[in-house]
Structure formats: structure tokens, C-alpha cells
Write a protein that holds these residues in place. Sequence first.
Motif, PDB file in Angstrom:
ATOM      1  N   LYS A  47       0.834  -1.199   0.000  1.00 24.80           N
ATOM      2  CA  LYS A  47       0.000   0.000   0.000  1.00 24.80           C
ATOM      3  C   LYS A  47       0.872   1.255   0.000  1.00 24.80           C
ATOM      4  O   LYS A  47       0.593   2.229  -0.699  1.00 24.80           O
ATOM      5  N   PHE A  48       1.965   1.211   0.760  1.00 18.65           N
ATOM      6  CA  PHE A  48       2.875   2.358   0.842  1.00 18.65           C
ATOM      7  C   PHE A  48       3.453   2.700  -0.525  1.00 18.65           C
ATOM      8  O   PHE A  48       3.354   3.842  -0.985  1.00 18.65           O
ATOM      9  N   TRP A  49       4.084   1.723  -1.192  1.00 20.91           N
ATOM     10  CA  TRP A  49       4.750   2.080  -2.444  1.00 20.91           C
ATOM     11  C   TRP A  49       3.780   2.330  -3.589  1.00 20.91           C
ATOM     12  O   TRP A  49       4.089   3.062  -4.524  1.00 20.91           O
ATOM     13  N   LYS A  50       2.585   1.758  -3.514  1.00 19.00           N
ATOM     14  CA  LYS A  50       1.586   2.035  -4.551  1.00 19.00           C
ATOM     15  C   LYS A  50       1.055   3.459  -4.454  1.00 19.00           C
ATOM     16  O   LYS A  50       0.686   4.055  -5.467  1.00 19.00           O
ATOM     17  N   GLU A  51       1.017   3.994  -3.242  1.00 21.77           N
ATOM     18  CA  GLU A  51       0.473   5.335  -3.032  1.00 21.77           C
ATOM     19  C   GLU A  51       1.543   6.421  -3.017  1.00 21.77           C
ATOM     20  O   GLU A  51       1.212   7.608  -2.982  1.00 21.77           O
ATOM     21  N   GLY A  89       4.011   8.702  -4.723  1.00 26.17           N
ATOM     22  CA  GLY A  89       4.177   9.208  -6.080  1.00 26.17           C
ATOM     23  C   GLY A  89       5.542   8.962  -6.688  1.00 26.17           C
ATOM     24  O   GLY A  89       5.659   8.700  -7.889  1.00 26.17           O
ATOM     25  N   TYR A  90       6.582   9.059  -5.881  1.00 29.92           N
ATOM     26  CA  TYR A  90       7.950   8.841  -6.356  1.00 29.92           C
ATOM     27  C   TYR A  90       8.097   7.494  -7.060  1.00 29.92           C
ATOM     28  O   TYR A  90       8.830   7.360  -8.046  1.00 29.92           O
ATOM     29  N   MET A  91       7.389   6.491  -6.558  1.00 30.10           N
ATOM     30  CA  MET A  91       7.560   5.133  -7.074  1.00 30.10           C
ATOM     31  C   MET A  91       6.895   4.921  -8.420  1.00 30.10           C
ATOM     32  O   MET A  91       7.260   3.999  -9.167  1.00 30.10           O
ATOM     33  N   GLU A  92       5.927   5.745  -8.782  1.00 31.09           N
ATOM     34  CA  GLU A  92       5.166   5.532 -10.019  1.00 31.09           C
ATOM     35  C   GLU A  92       6.063   5.534 -11.249  1.00 31.09           C
ATOM     36  O   GLU A  92       5.988   4.631 -12.095  1.00 31.09           O
ATOM     37  N   MET A  93       6.937   6.541 -11.351  1.00 28.17           N
ATOM     38  CA  MET A  93       7.837   6.611 -12.503  1.00 28.17           C
ATOM     39  C   MET A  93       8.807   5.440 -12.510  1.00 28.17           C
ATOM     40  O   MET A  93       9.041   4.811 -13.556  1.00 28.17           O
ATOM     41  N   TRP A  94       9.368   5.122 -11.357  1.00 33.69           N
ATOM     42  CA  TRP A  94      10.374   4.063 -11.296  1.00 33.69           C
ATOM     43  C   TRP A  94       9.771   2.686 -11.562  1.00 33.69           C
ATOM     44  O   TRP A  94      10.446   1.797 -12.095  1.00 33.69           O
ATOM     45  N   ARG A  95       8.510   2.506 -11.241  1.00 34.31           N
ATOM     46  CA  ARG A  95       7.842   1.236 -11.537  1.00 34.31           C
ATOM     47  C   ARG A  95       7.737   1.033 -13.053  1.00 34.31           C
ATOM     48  O   ARG A  95       7.830  -0.085 -13.548  1.00 34.31           O
ATOM     49  N   ARG A  96       7.581   2.130 -13.777  1.00 34.12           N
ATOM     50  CA  ARG A  96       7.544   2.049 -15.252  1.00 34.12           C
ATOM     51  C   ARG A  96       8.940   1.840 -15.821  1.00 34.12           C
ATOM     52  O   ARG A  96       9.155   1.001 -16.702  1.00 34.12           O
ATOM     53  N   LEU A  97       9.898   2.600 -15.311  1.00 35.57           N
ATOM     54  CA  LEU A  97      11.252   2.575 -15.862  1.00 35.57           C
ATOM     55  C   LEU A  97      12.000   1.265 -15.559  1.00 35.57           C
ATOM     56  O   LEU A  97      12.830   0.832 -16.365  1.00 35.57           O
ATOM     57  N   LEU A  98      11.698   0.671 -14.427  1.00 31.60           N
ATOM     58  CA  LEU A  98      12.442  -0.512 -14.011  1.00 31.60           C
ATOM     59  C   LEU A  98      11.703  -1.820 -14.280  1.00 31.60           C
ATOM     60  O   LEU A  98      12.040  -2.850 -13.740  1.00 31.60           O
ATOM     61  N   ASN A  99      10.696  -1.772 -15.119  1.00 29.94           N
ATOM     62  CA  ASN A  99       9.967  -2.985 -15.495  1.00 29.94           C
ATOM     63  C   ASN A  99      10.882  -3.957 -16.232  1.00 29.94           C
ATOM     64  O   ASN A  99      11.744  -3.536 -17.006  1.00 29.94           O
TER      65      ASN A  99
END
Length: 213
Positions: free
Chosen positions: A197-201, A203-213
Motif C-alpha cells: 500500500k505504501f509504495w503504490k500510493e 508518487g515517487y515510485m510511479e515513474m520508477w515502476r515504469r522505468l524498471l519494469n
Amino acid sequence: MSTWNILGVEKKLKKAFDNNSEVELLSILKENSFLFYEFYSRKGGALPNFSEVSFGRYRCDFTWLNDNSGGPEWVLVEVEKPKMRLFTKKKEPTAELNHALEQVRSWDKYFKENPTEKKRIFGAVSKFRYILIGGLRRDWHTENAIKWRAYQNKEFNIEIRSIDSFLNSLESAKKNYGDFWSFEENPKSLKDSDLEKFWKEYGYMEMWRRLLN
């Protein structure tokens, strides 16, 4: 008014040290996030820590995110007995120390072999920072121990710290309590179940979740 009873925490911490109790120490740490102050790279704006995070057949005692500009660095922590015996009379690491070290090495091996699990648990990971905490400062301050610890850090990316580091955090809180404002936002460790829940909410993680797929 203090969020934590600093003097009360000090008494409990010293009792856990005297009893050489890992169980007592872990219980205190879960209730008092400020004791990790010494280990955080960024003291201001410190993010919450999570306790007992499981992956495969392994589990780390604590973890938290460093939201670095170069990508998310997750810190994984293993806490051992305060008075863990470090070296034998022959200056070789004890079985207890070797076991603790192997636990941390196993984490690294697990995530290298299971990249999808790394993503599932942490959302996105640029790098891991591994910390093993145990033993007294005085026992780490021998020439043999210093060389051995430096080698482990260099070769296996494992940062080994003495249990006295928690006392350093406590002393800092007694002298400069205002520096601990960000730890007051999350005064206790959060549960393993709160991590996703923490990392999904965040904002910082949103970009990195896309870039590090």
C-alpha cells in the motif's frame, strides 16, 4: 512534548543488552522508529520502516525506502543479539556470525534469482542496501575485526554495524530532539502487510515502476 518516552526506552534498551536478548531488542525497535536514526542516509524526511518483511523462505527484520534521485534503494536489515560473539581465539568468525552473514547473502541471491518477486514485494528496486547489526562496538574495534568487516562490505555489499548504533540514535534524540521530526510521522514500525500500500500510493515510485519494469 516528546512522542517517545526517551528515558523509558533507554532503560528497556539497556535491559535488552544486559539480557543479550534479540527478542527484547526487536520488540523495542518496532515500537520506537527513532532508534534507526543512525542508519538512515537522509535524516530529514525519513520514510517509514516496515518490520518482518517476508520473501520466499526468508524474512528481514526491517526494511525502508531511500527515495534517491538515482532510483529506489531499499534497505534490508538483520538484527542479531547485542553481545553476539564475533571471533574465536584463532581470530576466525564464529559460527553465529557466519550464520548471520549467510542469512543476508541469501537475500541477495534470492532476489537475483527471483526478479519478479523483487518487483512484487517492493514495487521497483534500483539497488539494495544490506545492513547486519550485532555485537558490541568494542569487539568490532580490533584490527582483525575491522579488516574482516571492510572485506564483507566491499565484496558482498553488506554493511556491518555494532549494536551500539542504537545507543547513538538515543543519545542524539536526547541532545537534538528537533532533528527527529520526520520519525515522529511514523513513530512505530509498520507491518509487512502495509508495504505494498505504501509504495503504490507513494508518487515517487510511479515513474520508477515504469522505468524498471
